[in-house]
Structure formats: C-alpha cells, structure tokens
Design a protein around this motif. Structure first.
Motif, PDB file in Angstrom:
ATOM      1  N   MET A   1      48.861  95.993  79.106  1.00 30.89           N
ATOM      2  CA  MET A   1      48.226  94.700  79.154  1.00 30.89           C
ATOM      3  C   MET A   1      47.671  94.378  77.784  1.00 30.89           C
ATOM      4  SD  MET A   1      45.048  93.194  81.334  1.00 30.89           S
ATOM      5  CE  MET A   1      43.710  93.987  80.511  1.00 30.89           C
ATOM      6  N   ASP A   2      47.629  93.093  77.470  1.00 25.03           N
ATOM      7  CA  ASP A   2      47.026  92.624  76.236  1.00 25.03           C
ATOM      8  C   ASP A   2      45.798  91.796  76.554  1.00 25.03           C
ATOM      9  OD1 ASP A   2      49.062  93.764  74.816  1.00 25.03           O
ATOM     10  OD2 ASP A   2      50.011  91.893  74.238  1.00 25.03           O
ATOM     11  N   ALA A   3      44.813  91.918  75.694  1.00 25.91           N
ATOM     12  CA  ALA A   3      43.660  91.034  75.733  1.00 25.91           C
ATOM     13  C   ALA A   3      43.724  90.175  74.487  1.00 25.91           C
ATOM     14  CB  ALA A   3      42.362  91.838  75.749  1.00 25.91           C
ATOM     15  N   GLU A   4      43.381  88.913  74.621  1.00 21.18           N
ATOM     16  CA  GLU A   4      43.298  88.015  73.481  1.00 21.18           C
ATOM     17  C   GLU A   4      41.833  87.761  73.188  1.00 21.18           C
ATOM     18  OE1 GLU A   4      45.501  84.478  74.354  1.00 21.18           O
ATOM     19  OE2 GLU A   4      47.426  85.488  74.062  1.00 21.18           O
ATOM     20  N   ILE A   5      41.476  87.869  71.914  1.00 27.73           N
ATOM     21  CA  ILE A   5      40.086  87.722  71.507  1.00 27.73           C
ATOM     22  C   ILE A   5      39.999  86.651  70.435  1.00 27.73           C
ATOM     23  CG2 ILE A   5      38.091  88.879  70.489  1.00 27.73           C
ATOM     24  CD1 ILE A   5      39.360  91.527  71.516  1.00 27.73           C
ATOM     25  N   ARG A   6      39.150  85.665  70.687  1.00 26.00           N
ATOM     26  CA  ARG A   6      38.895  84.593  69.721  1.00 26.00           C
ATOM     27  C   ARG A   6      37.439  84.664  69.284  1.00 26.00           C
ATOM     28  NH1 ARG A   6      42.788  82.714  72.997  1.00 26.00           N
ATOM     29  NH2 ARG A   6      44.464  81.492  72.085  1.00 26.00           N
ATOM     30  N   VAL A   7      37.210  84.361  68.024  1.00 30.30           N
ATOM     31  CA  VAL A   7      35.852  84.303  67.489  1.00 30.30           C
ATOM     32  C   VAL A   7      35.629  82.886  67.002  1.00 30.30           C
ATOM     33  CG1 VAL A   7      34.239  85.209  65.783  1.00 30.30           C
ATOM     34  CG2 VAL A   7      35.953  86.728  66.781  1.00 30.30           C
ATOM     35  N   ALA A   8      34.551  82.264  67.448  1.00 26.47           N
ATOM     36  CA  ALA A   8      34.241  80.891  67.050  1.00 26.47           C
ATOM     37  C   ALA A   8      32.787  80.792  66.621  1.00 26.47           C
ATOM     38  CB  ALA A   8      34.497  79.936  68.216  1.00 26.47           C
ATOM     39  N   GLY A   9      32.529  79.892  65.702  1.00 24.97           N
ATOM     40  CA  GLY A   9      31.156  79.575  65.328  1.00 24.97           C
ATOM     41  C   GLY A   9      30.509  80.537  64.356  1.00 24.97           C
ATOM     42  N   GLY A  10      31.251  81.469  63.836  1.00 23.61           N
ATOM     43  CA  GLY A  10      30.677  82.418  62.888  1.00 23.61           C
ATOM     44  C   GLY A  10      31.183  82.170  61.481  1.00 23.61           C
ATOM     45  N   ARG A  11      31.295  83.221  60.732  1.00 20.41           N
ATOM     46  CA  ARG A  11      31.795  83.136  59.366  1.00 20.41           C
ATOM     47  C   ARG A  11      33.330  83.153  59.373  1.00 20.41           C
ATOM     48  NH1 ARG A  11      28.615  88.072  57.131  1.00 20.41           N
ATOM     49  NH2 ARG A  11      30.742  88.504  56.552  1.00 20.41           N
ATOM     50  N   ASP A  12      33.910  82.714  58.274  1.00 19.27           N
ATOM     51  CA  ASP A  12      35.372  82.659  58.172  1.00 19.27           C
ATOM     52  C   ASP A  12      36.022  84.026  58.307  1.00 19.27           C
ATOM     53  OD1 ASP A  12      35.335  79.926  57.857  1.00 19.27           O
ATOM     54  OD2 ASP A  12      35.520  79.995  55.671  1.00 19.27           O
ATOM     55  N   ASP A  13      35.329  85.069  57.880  1.00 19.51           N
ATOM     56  CA  ASP A  13      35.928  86.404  57.895  1.00 19.51           C
ATOM     57  C   ASP A  13      35.577  87.209  59.141  1.00 19.51           C
ATOM     58  OD1 ASP A  13      33.244  86.844  57.313  1.00 19.51           O
ATOM     59  OD2 ASP A  13      33.650  88.391  55.819  1.00 19.51           O
ATOM     60  N   ASP A  14      34.946  86.597  60.130  1.00 18.02           N
ATOM     61  CA  ASP A  14      34.532  87.331  61.324  1.00 18.02           C
ATOM     62  C   ASP A  14      35.712  87.935  62.083  1.00 18.02           C
ATOM     63  OD1 ASP A  14      31.796  87.208  61.085  1.00 18.02           O
ATOM     64  OD2 ASP A  14      31.551  85.494  62.421  1.00 18.02           O
ATOM     65  N   LEU A  15      36.823  87.220  62.185  1.00 18.68           N
ATOM     66  CA  LEU A  15      37.967  87.729  62.938  1.00 18.68           C
ATOM     67  C   LEU A  15      38.551  88.979  62.272  1.00 18.68           C
ATOM     68  CD1 LEU A  15      39.550  86.948  65.531  1.00 18.68           C
ATOM     69  CD2 LEU A  15      41.238  85.922  64.009  1.00 18.68           C
ATOM     70  N   VAL A  16      38.673  88.932  60.951  1.00 21.40           N
ATOM     71  CA  VAL A  16      39.194  90.094  60.217  1.00 21.40           C
ATOM     72  C   VAL A  16      38.202  91.246  60.290  1.00 21.40           C
ATOM     73  CG1 VAL A  16      39.909  90.935  57.942  1.00 21.40           C
ATOM     74  CG2 VAL A  16      40.633  88.673  58.720  1.00 21.40           C
ATOM     75  N   ALA A  17      36.912  90.939  60.207  1.00 21.11           N
ATOM     76  CA  ALA A  17      35.886  91.982  60.325  1.00 21.11           C
ATOM     77  C   ALA A  17      35.930  92.633  61.704  1.00 21.11           C
ATOM     78  CB  ALA A  17      34.501  91.395  60.052  1.00 21.11           C
ATOM     79  N   LEU A  18      36.134  91.839  62.738  1.00 20.85           N
ATOM     80  CA  LEU A  18      36.231  92.386  64.093  1.00 20.85           C
ATOM     81  C   LEU A  18      37.485  93.241  64.233  1.00 20.85           C
ATOM     82  CD1 LEU A  18      35.233  92.689  66.968  1.00 20.85           C
ATOM     83  CD2 LEU A  18      36.276  90.466  67.499  1.00 20.85           C
ATOM     84  N   GLN A  19      38.580  92.816  63.643  1.00 20.20           N
ATOM     85  CA  GLN A  19      39.806  93.613  63.679  1.00 20.20           C
ATOM     86  C   GLN A  19      39.565  94.982  63.037  1.00 20.20           C
ATOM     87  OE1 GLN A  19      42.970  92.377  61.059  1.00 20.20           O
ATOM     88  NE2 GLN A  19      44.525  93.387  62.296  1.00 20.20           N
ATOM     89  N   ASP A  20      38.928  95.001  61.883  1.00 16.71           N
ATOM     90  CA  ASP A  20      38.618  96.271  61.219  1.00 16.71           C
ATOM     91  C   ASP A  20      37.720  97.143  62.095  1.00 16.71           C
ATOM     92  OD1 ASP A  20      40.110  95.479  59.039  1.00 16.71           O
ATOM     93  OD2 ASP A  20      38.367  94.860  57.847  1.00 16.71           O
TER      94      ASP A  20
END
Length: 114
Positions: free
Chosen positions: A1-20
C-alpha cells in the motif's frame, strides 16, 4: 500500500525536509518518494507536490504515524500534513498531532483492508 503525504502552509522546503526525515527511519528507508506536478507551458519546472510512502501491513504504518508527529513537533512552522491512504485522509498540524494520532493510524491501516 502507498500513503500520499502533502505538506501545506509551511516553508518551501518542508516537503523535502520531511522526505529526509522519513528516510532516516529504518522501516521507511528506500520507501519514500517525491512526486512533482505537471509542468505548464510557461514554467521551467514544477515544485514537488507530495511524498509517497510504500509500506506493507505491520509496524511501518505505526512508524510512519510516529515519525510524522515527531517531525511536526521539531518544526517551527504552521505546516499542515495531509495523509491519504486507502481512500481515506486525515490532516494534522502541530496543535492537533496528538489528538488525531488514533485516526492517522486507522487511515494508514485502512488501505490494507481494500
């Protein structure tokens, strides 16, 4: 199964930071990918839209839930994380992370029932 995760309302680099952050979890390492939207005719590129996390039944969903909550607690941001799996979704932020943890774990488990 896959989960999709979106980040909104934060900093531009939040998605990459969460991936790391998620890739530092032994159970999730190598299972986290980043996806970008389509590129428009006048755009040079697109920003990443979401993370995908592939996991199977078992402890990975619990690890993912714990890791998302821990990441939110370490950020000085107003970011909101939306997690979708198995046709269900839940949104959490730094203020609601602990309150929605049971719902987040249920959403992550639900994809295994489909």
């Amino acid at each position: 199964m896959d989960a999709e995760i979106r980040v909104a309302g934060g900093r531009d680099d939040d998605l990459v930071a969460l991936q790391d952050w998620l890739n530092n979890e032994d159970e999730l390492r190598g299972r986290v990918g980043i996806a970008s939207g389509t590129i428009g005719e006048t755009e040079l590129g697109s920003l990443p839209d979401l993370l995908t996390v592939a996991f199977s039944a078992g402890g990975a969903g619990t690890v993912l839930a714990s890791s998302l909550i821990a990441w939110l607690k370490t950020r000085q941001t107003s970011a909101k994380i939306t997690v979708e799996a198995g046709g269900r979704s839940v949104t959490l932020d730094i203020k609601t992370a602990h309150d929605v943890r049971p719902l987040l774990e249920e959403v992550l488990r639900s994809g295994h029932d489909n």
